[in-house]
Write a protein that holds these residues in place. Structure first.
Motif, PDB file in Angstrom:
ATOM      1  N   SER A  78      -6.465   5.878 -26.654  1.00 45.43           N
ATOM      2  CA  SER A  78      -7.503   6.913 -26.621  1.00 45.43           C
ATOM      3  C   SER A  78      -7.324   7.847 -25.433  1.00 45.43           C
ATOM      4  O   SER A  78      -6.796   7.493 -24.390  1.00 45.43           O
ATOM      5  N   GLY A  79      -7.796   9.064 -25.612  1.00 37.84           N
ATOM      6  CA  GLY A  79      -7.684  10.092 -24.571  1.00 37.84           C
ATOM      7  C   GLY A  79      -6.946  11.312 -25.096  1.00 37.84           C
ATOM      8  O   GLY A  79      -7.436  11.993 -25.976  1.00 37.84           O
ATOM      9  N   PRO A  80      -5.766  11.639 -24.602  1.00 34.29           N
ATOM     10  CA  PRO A  80      -5.068  10.842 -23.592  1.00 34.29           C
ATOM     11  C   PRO A  80      -5.613  10.989 -22.164  1.00 34.29           C
ATOM     12  O   PRO A  80      -5.509  10.063 -21.371  1.00 34.29           O
TER      13      PRO A  80
ATOM     14  N   GLY B 158      -9.397   8.965 -21.826  1.00 29.88           N
ATOM     15  CA  GLY B 158      -9.572   7.653 -22.441  1.00 29.88           C
ATOM     16  C   GLY B 158      -8.756   6.604 -21.716  1.00 29.88           C
ATOM     17  O   GLY B 158      -8.388   6.756 -20.553  1.00 29.88           O
ATOM     18  N   PHE B 159      -8.446   5.505 -22.397  1.00 25.74           N
ATOM     19  CA  PHE B 159      -7.657   4.424 -21.781  1.00 25.74           C
ATOM     20  C   PHE B 159      -6.226   4.895 -21.503  1.00 25.74           C
ATOM     21  O   PHE B 159      -5.691   4.658 -20.429  1.00 25.74           O
ATOM     22  N   HIS B 160      -5.595   5.499 -22.522  1.00 26.26           N
ATOM     23  CA  HIS B 160      -4.237   6.045 -22.402  1.00 26.26           C
ATOM     24  C   HIS B 160      -3.248   5.007 -21.858  1.00 26.26           C
ATOM     25  O   HIS B 160      -2.366   5.323 -21.069  1.00 26.26           O
ATOM     26  N   GLU B 161      -3.398   3.757 -22.304  1.00 28.26           N
ATOM     27  CA  GLU B 161      -2.463   2.704 -21.871  1.00 28.26           C
ATOM     28  C   GLU B 161      -1.201   2.687 -22.723  1.00 28.26           C
ATOM     29  O   GLU B 161      -0.147   2.241 -22.255  1.00 28.26           O
ATOM     30  N   ILE B 162      -1.317   3.137 -23.959  1.00 28.99           N
ATOM     31  CA  ILE B 162      -0.150   3.226 -24.839  1.00 28.99           C
ATOM     32  C   ILE B 162      -0.136   4.584 -25.514  1.00 28.99           C
ATOM     33  O   ILE B 162      -1.143   5.297 -25.548  1.00 28.99           O
ATOM     34  N   ASN B 163       1.035   4.939 -26.035  1.00 26.34           N
ATOM     35  CA  ASN B 163       1.187   6.159 -26.818  1.00 26.34           C
ATOM     36  C   ASN B 163       1.547   5.776 -28.245  1.00 26.34           C
ATOM     37  O   ASN B 163       2.483   4.998 -28.472  1.00 26.34           O
ATOM     38  N   LEU B 164       0.808   6.305 -29.216  1.00 25.81           N
ATOM     39  CA  LEU B 164       1.174   6.143 -30.620  1.00 25.81           C
ATOM     40  C   LEU B 164       2.041   7.315 -31.030  1.00 25.81           C
ATOM     41  O   LEU B 164       1.872   8.429 -30.521  1.00 25.81           O
ATOM     42  N   PRO B 165       2.973   7.104 -31.944  1.00 21.89           N
ATOM     43  CA  PRO B 165       3.808   8.225 -32.402  1.00 21.89           C
ATOM     44  C   PRO B 165       2.948   9.358 -32.962  1.00 21.89           C
ATOM     45  O   PRO B 165       2.005   9.116 -33.725  1.00 21.89           O
ATOM     46  N   ALA B 166       3.261  10.578 -32.561  1.00 20.64           N
ATOM     47  CA  ALA B 166       2.544  11.742 -33.091  1.00 20.64           C
ATOM     48  C   ALA B 166       3.104  12.068 -34.462  1.00 20.64           C
ATOM     49  O   ALA B 166       4.284  12.366 -34.605  1.00 20.64           O
TER      50      ALA B 166
ATOM     51  N   SER C  21      -7.877  21.246 -37.216  1.00 22.82           N
ATOM     52  CA  SER C  21      -7.658  22.612 -37.685  1.00 22.82           C
ATOM     53  C   SER C  21      -8.221  23.629 -36.708  1.00 22.82           C
ATOM     54  O   SER C  21      -8.011  24.832 -36.872  1.00 22.82           O
ATOM     55  N   ILE C  22      -8.930  23.143 -35.664  1.00 17.41           N
ATOM     56  CA  ILE C  22      -9.571  24.055 -34.708  1.00 17.41           C
ATOM     57  C   ILE C  22      -9.157  23.777 -33.268  1.00 17.41           C
ATOM     58  O   ILE C  22      -9.203  24.673 -32.428  1.00 17.41           O
ATOM     59  N   MET C  23      -8.750  22.527 -32.974  1.00 12.67           N
ATOM     60  CA  MET C  23      -8.416  22.159 -31.591  1.00 12.67           C
ATOM     61  C   MET C  23      -6.911  22.049 -31.431  1.00 12.67           C
ATOM     62  O   MET C  23      -6.307  21.058 -31.869  1.00 12.67           O
ATOM     63  N   PRO C  24      -6.267  23.041 -30.845  1.00  9.67           N
ATOM     64  CA  PRO C  24      -4.811  23.033 -30.707  1.00  9.67           C
ATOM     65  C   PRO C  24      -4.331  21.835 -29.883  1.00  9.67           C
ATOM     66  O   PRO C  24      -4.934  21.467 -28.873  1.00  9.67           O
ATOM     67  N   GLY C  25      -3.248  21.233 -30.314  1.00  4.65           N
ATOM     68  CA  GLY C  25      -2.637  20.149 -29.562  1.00  4.65           C
ATOM     69  C   GLY C  25      -3.248  18.789 -29.787  1.00  4.65           C
ATOM     70  O   GLY C  25      -2.746  17.788 -29.263  1.00  4.65           O
ATOM     71  N   LYS C  26      -4.328  18.713 -30.532  1.00  4.37           N
ATOM     72  CA  LYS C  26      -4.978  17.426 -30.751  1.00  4.37           C
ATOM     73  C   LYS C  26      -4.186  16.620 -31.773  1.00  4.37           C
ATOM     74  O   LYS C  26      -3.824  17.107 -32.836  1.00  4.37           O
ATOM     75  N   VAL C  27      -3.903  15.374 -31.424  1.00  4.39           N
ATOM     76  CA  VAL C  27      -3.174  14.472 -32.317  1.00  4.39           C
ATOM     77  C   VAL C  27      -4.007  13.213 -32.503  1.00  4.39           C
ATOM     78  O   VAL C  27      -4.365  12.544 -31.521  1.00  4.39           O
ATOM     79  N   ASN C  28      -4.312  12.876 -33.734  1.00  2.05           N
ATOM     80  CA  ASN C  28      -5.179  11.736 -34.033  1.00  2.05           C
ATOM     81  C   ASN C  28      -4.372  10.505 -34.445  1.00  2.05           C
ATOM     82  O   ASN C  28      -3.254  10.630 -34.956  1.00  2.05           O
ATOM     83  N   PRO C  29      -4.950   9.326 -34.275  1.00  2.00           N
ATOM     84  CA  PRO C  29      -4.266   8.082 -34.675  1.00  2.00           C
ATOM     85  C   PRO C  29      -4.386   7.847 -36.178  1.00  2.00           C
ATOM     86  O   PRO C  29      -5.045   6.903 -36.630  1.00  2.00           O
ATOM     87  N   VAL C  30      -3.741   8.688 -36.954  1.00  3.21           N
ATOM     88  CA  VAL C  30      -3.972   8.700 -38.398  1.00  3.21           C
ATOM     89  C   VAL C  30      -3.475   7.432 -39.092  1.00  3.21           C
ATOM     90  O   VAL C  30      -4.036   7.017 -40.116  1.00  3.21           O
ATOM     91  N   ILE C  31      -2.413   6.820 -38.556  1.00  2.91           N
ATOM     92  CA  ILE C  31      -1.879   5.627 -39.227  1.00  2.91           C
ATOM     93  C   ILE C  31      -2.814   4.433 -39.042  1.00  2.91           C
ATOM     94  O   ILE C  31      -3.167   3.777 -40.029  1.00  2.91           O
TER      95      ILE C  31
END
Length: 475
Positions: A302-304, A307-315, A321-331
């Protein structure tokens, strides 16, 4: 102009009906298709194959005991082999959810196989004097032993695929456990800082949980190997020859390449569908495990920044559609959603199995629809979880260590050396002042720098059975 459709007339106990001339299904299939337009979906291809295996084994068995002419049996077997090769599936037209305890799909199979066998023998579709759907294809059988058997065969095949994906997930978590074994992070209970843990230990726990689900599924799968074939209508074996009764399950095992046994009590096996509840329960337990792990990964990533930002999930794709650069944990999110659906399906399966009366449960179609969906979607979810998430996870080591060193959670290791009350006071002051626990301990001369280095060694704190006091005695 569209081509004019030619029809043949078929009769059943309800009356006569026009059936398109070029199709392999017959009047009973057509009535069912008209009566049960429920999901708008077709039967699962694997249950179609399972029915073909059953009809093939029955034809072979009936030929062996001289109840079926060899030419007719060979034509039925050939038609079944074509279905198993992927042909004629489009002629299985009944909806997966249907009334009649599965009679519609059983008759759909009987009619398709009979009409194709008729063609192979040189006749015209619908001429059931050559090969009859009931008298020949369904010889020695009832919907009430064919359909539960087809459901069990299909479940086993689908579960094997799910198991394959779960083994891949177990391996992926095990590899990450080794990769992250040196990464110290803060453990949390009830969403609050607890004591340090290694990131590798968390991923190792995930792999253990997945393996437990695999073993639980193996046990449930064994229940799918006990069949009521030969029991016919209510398990008493009416209209089934004694020799057929003895040979049908071994022959089915041989033609399908699967290991089956005949149920100890055919009446019980016809009345009760609890084995499907058991399998669904194992799938649900697995879905719960995976959803919990997905939750963990979403939290740790979470975060990055905030939030916790302890790990990175693959983007994998844009997150807004409105917030540039936002990547969600879709998987992980899709894993959660599949788990929710599996849990709902399990409730439906449970209620349908409970709703049987006396010698038969009429609600196998909804059980199979939900069960096959649960198995398939969970397998697909695990596949994408492995390939598009787990294998690409990376650790933010410095962030993890920072959170450990600035957490009051490490006070737990100090407690045996300064007492609970003093440790609690230090923790409160650290939270209020922002000073670290180490700084406050040293400021009050409660422990030396060397003692703190030993006690607060985060790696040692993550090894079970070794207390800080024992570490000090090692010197």
């Amino acid at each position: 102009m569209s081509e004019k459709i030619e029809y043949r007339v078929e009769k059943d106990s309800i009356g006569s009906k026009d059936v398109p001339e070029d199709v392999y299904y017959g009047v009973q299939s057509l009535r069912a298709a008209e009566n049960f337009h429920i999901t708008g979906l077709n039967m699962h291809p694997e249950i179609i194959n399972s029915l073909a295996y059953i009809k093939k084994a029955a034809a072979i068995t009936n030929c062996e005991i001289n109840l079926l002419d060899k030419k007719i049996a060979d034509a039925i077997v050939k038609a079944c082999d074509e279905i198993l090769a992927g042909q004629h599936h489009e002629d299985f037209i009944v909806d997966p959810i249907q009334g009649g305890a599965g009679t519609s799909i059983n008759m759909n199979a009987n009619e398709v196989i009979a009409n194709r066998a008729i063609e192979l023998l040189g006749g015209q579709k619908g001429d059931y004097s050559i090969v009859h759907p009931n008298d020949h294809v369904n010889c020695g059988q009832s919907t009430n032993d064919v359909i539960p058997t087809a459901g069990k065969m299909t479940s086993l095949r689908l579960l094997q695929n799910l198991k394959k994906e779960l083994l891949r997930l177990h391996a992926a978590f095990s590899e990450k456990a080794e990769e992250f074994d040196h990464v110290i992070k803060m453990g949390r209970t009830q969403m609050q800082d607890a004591v340090p843990i290694r990131l590798g230990q968390e991923f190792k726990a995930y792999s253990v949980a997945v393996m437990r689900d695999i073993r639980r599924m193996d046990i449930a799968m064994d229940e799918m190997r006990s069949l009521n074939m030969g029991g016919t209508a209510i398990g008493t074996g009416i209209n089934a020859d004694e020799a057929y009764l003895k040979r049908i399950v071994p022959n089915l095992s041989e033609v399908s390449g699967m290991d089956f046994i005949q149920a100890f009590d055919l009446i019980d096996s016809t009345q009760n569908l609890d084995p499907f509840v058991s399998v669904s329960g194992a799938i649900k337990a697995c879905a719960v495990t995976l959803s919990k792990i997905a939750n963990d990964l979403r939290l740790m990533s979470s975060g990055p920044r905030a939030g916790f930002h302890e790990i990175n999930l693959p983007a994998k794709q844009n997150g807004s559609s409105i917030m540039p650069g936002k990547v969600n944990p879709v998987i992980p999110e899709v894993v959660n959603q599949v788990a929710f659906n599996v849990i709902g399906n399990d409730m439906t399966i449970t209620m349908a199995a409970e709703a049987g009366q006396l010698e038969l449960n009429a609600f196998e179609p909804i059980i199979f629809y939900c069960l096959f969906q649960s198995i398939d979607t969970l397998a697909y979810a695990v596949e994408t979880f492995v390939d598009n998430c787990v294998v690409g996870i990376t650790a933010n080591e410095e962030r993890c260590r920072y959170l450990v060193e600035n957490s009051v959670g490490i006070i737990t290791a100090i407690c045996p050396h300064v007492g609970y009350q003093k440790a609690a006071d230090i923790a409160k002051r650290a939270m209020k002042s922002g000073d670290s626990v180490r700084e406050l301990i040293l400021k009050e001369n409660l422990l030396t720098e060397a003692e703190l280095d030993e006690i607060l060694n985060p790696v040692q704190m993550t090894e079970p059975g070794i207390s800080g006091k024992e570490l000090l005695k090692k010197d």
